[in-house]
Design an enzyme around this catalytic site. Structure first.
Site, mmCIF file in Angstrom:
data_model
loop_
_atom_site.group_PDB
_atom_site.id
_atom_site.type_symbol
_atom_site.label_atom_id
_atom_site.label_comp_id
_atom_site.label_asym_id
_atom_site.label_seq_id
_atom_site.Cartn_x
_atom_site.Cartn_y
_atom_site.Cartn_z
ATOM 1 N N SER A 140 0.843 -1.197 0.000
ATOM 2 C CA SER A 140 0.000 0.000 0.000
ATOM 3 C C SER A 140 0.875 1.242 0.000
ATOM 4 O O SER A 140 1.979 1.243 0.557
ATOM 5 C CB SER A 140 -0.900 0.013 1.242
ATOM 6 O OG SER A 140 -1.555 1.257 1.388
ATOM 7 N N TYR A 160 -4.134 5.325 10.141
ATOM 8 C CA TYR A 160 -3.792 3.965 9.733
ATOM 9 C C TYR A 160 -2.305 3.671 9.966
ATOM 10 O O TYR A 160 -1.692 2.901 9.238
ATOM 11 C CB TYR A 160 -4.135 3.769 8.255
ATOM 12 C CG TYR A 160 -5.478 4.332 7.867
ATOM 13 C CD1 TYR A 160 -6.648 3.684 8.221
ATOM 14 C CD2 TYR A 160 -5.573 5.521 7.151
ATOM 15 C CE1 TYR A 160 -7.891 4.202 7.882
ATOM 16 C CE2 TYR A 160 -6.807 6.046 6.804
ATOM 17 C CZ TYR A 160 -7.960 5.389 7.177
ATOM 18 O OH TYR A 160 -9.186 5.895 6.845
#
Length: 240
Positions: A140, A160
């Site tokens: 990611s 996150y």
């Protein structure tokens, strides 16, 4: 025909990757923690005319499960050409590292990093039987140190932080493993699907699963054996 194993492939990007690869002629093992969910995904694909797929029970946090999956693949296919480490969890949010739950952080790393490493280690003997072995680690942008330290970095990414840290670790694993296996003609790369609408993010992503799967499929089907130890997104290479 390439033989491919995709972890966490019963839904989302994993399932769409399986669909696209099978449509291009690969035989795909759809790894699923719950075999019933994996079989449901296979039934969906077969109803659409895609027959070169099969479900396989595989929990990346369970070594016995991975070993059993390895034996099934060995018996049914003999070897493995492509391993796509797709399984992952988002964890509870927010998950800042300054004061977040250690239990949540350990759970994130157990699936997203350690699960990926042990799945790879166990599947390596089957990959070594292939003439063109490839390992693709789904990562990611949230794990990119370059993007996290840029002046225009996205401040909401701190929600996150735990998840991002696991993906940074995944990228380090990609580089180190690529170097270890370079003389054995492996390709080992990371790829980010981008912010794709899946249940991982509550379907908030702006990309479709077809768009998210595209760079993974391109890497899996690539015939360029010189590309290894890299990080890709749709459209090209991305900074670590």
């Amino acid at each position: 025909m390439k033989t491919v194993l995709i972890t966490g492939a019963n839904k989302g990007i994993g399932l769409e990757t399986a669909r696209q690869l099978a449509q291009q002629g690969s035989f795909v093992f759809i790894g699923s923690r719950d075999l019933a969910n994996g079989q449901k995904a296979v039934d969906e694909l077969k109803a659409a005319g895609i027959s070169n797929v099969t479900a396989i029970q595989l929990d990346v946090t369970d070594t016995d499960s991975i070993n059993k999956a390895k034996e099934v693949i060995s018996q049914q296919a003999g070897s493995l050409d492509v391993l796509i480490n797709n399984a992952g969890i988002a964890g509870e949010q927010p998950q800042q590292l300054a004061d977040g739950s250690m239990e949540n952080l350990r759970e994130l790393f157990e699936t997203n990093f350690f699960g990926m490493v042990q799945t790879t280690q166990i599947m390596l003997p089957l990959l070594k039987l292939s003439s063109t072995p490839s390992i693709i680690n789904v990562s990611s942008e949230v794990g990119s140190l370059t993007m996290n330290t840029a002046p225009d970095r996205r401040p909401n990414w701190t929600l996150y932080s735990g998840y991002g840290a696991t993906k940074t670790a995944v990228n380090a694993f990609t580089v180190m493993l690529a170097n270890e296996l370079r003389e054995q003609h492996f390709t080992v790369n990371s790829v980010t699907p981008g912010y794709t609408a899946t249940d991982l993010n509550g379907f908030q992503g702006f990309k479709t699963v077809a768009e998210g799967a595209k760079p993974i499929v391109e890497l899996a089907m690539s015939t360029d054996r010189t590309v290894t130890g890299k990080f890709f997104k749709d459209g090209g290479e991305i900074s670590w």
